[in-house]
Design a protein around this motif. Sequence first.
Motif, PDB file in Angstrom:
ATOM      1  N   ASN A   1      56.162  -7.112   7.304  1.00  0.00           N
ATOM      2  CA  ASN A   1      55.515  -8.095   6.450  1.00  0.00           C
ATOM      3  C   ASN A   1      53.998  -7.902   6.339  1.00  0.00           C
TER       4      ASN A   1
ATOM      5  N   GLU B   1      51.534  -6.570   4.419  1.00  0.00           N
ATOM      6  CA  GLU B   1      51.531  -5.988   3.089  1.00  0.00           C
ATOM      7  C   GLU B   1      50.178  -5.543   2.576  1.00  0.00           C
TER       8      GLU B   1
ATOM      9  N   TYR C   1      48.829 -10.777   5.444  1.00  0.00           N
ATOM     10  CA  TYR C   1      50.263 -10.870   5.227  1.00  0.00           C
ATOM     11  C   TYR C   1      50.613 -11.479   3.877  1.00  0.00           C
ATOM     12  N   SER C   2      49.575 -11.900   3.132  1.00  0.00           N
ATOM     13  CA  SER C   2      49.810 -12.389   1.780  1.00  0.00           C
ATOM     14  C   SER C   2      48.539 -12.198   0.957  1.00  0.00           C
ATOM     15  N   ARG C   3      48.713 -12.156  -0.356  1.00  0.00           N
ATOM     16  CA  ARG C   3      47.580 -12.028  -1.280  1.00  0.00           C
ATOM     17  C   ARG C   3      46.679 -13.252  -1.163  1.00  0.00           C
TER      18      ARG C   3
ATOM     19  N   GLU D   1      46.206 -15.144   1.413  1.00  0.00           N
ATOM     20  CA  GLU D   1      45.465 -15.079   2.667  1.00  0.00           C
ATOM     21  C   GLU D   1      44.201 -14.236   2.493  1.00  0.00           C
TER      22      GLU D   1
END
Length: 92
Positions: free
Chosen positions: A42, A44, A74-76, A78
């Motif tokens: 995860n 990414e 772990y996320s855009r 974030e």
Amino acid sequence: MPMDLISMKSHAYYRVEPASVFTAASQVTPSSEPTPTPNSANAEYQGNPDSKVFHEAGCRYAPKISPESLVIFYSREEAIAAGYRPCEVCNP
């Protein structure tokens, strides 16, 4: 902005968390779950704190970030919350 240090072999990786994620030390309870590592499926996005740009893990510019400077997201959302902008090549 506070950062968590994630050690992996001879490299150090930092994961930037939005300020709302952090709690006072008196409220923290030990967890039996392992800390995620940069090799997690995860993980990414990879950010460069010098340029404040984040890349998809497969972007041709991601490997050019020095291990000492690498920030894992772990996320855009974030990455954007941490003040990073998307790479103009991979456009994550």
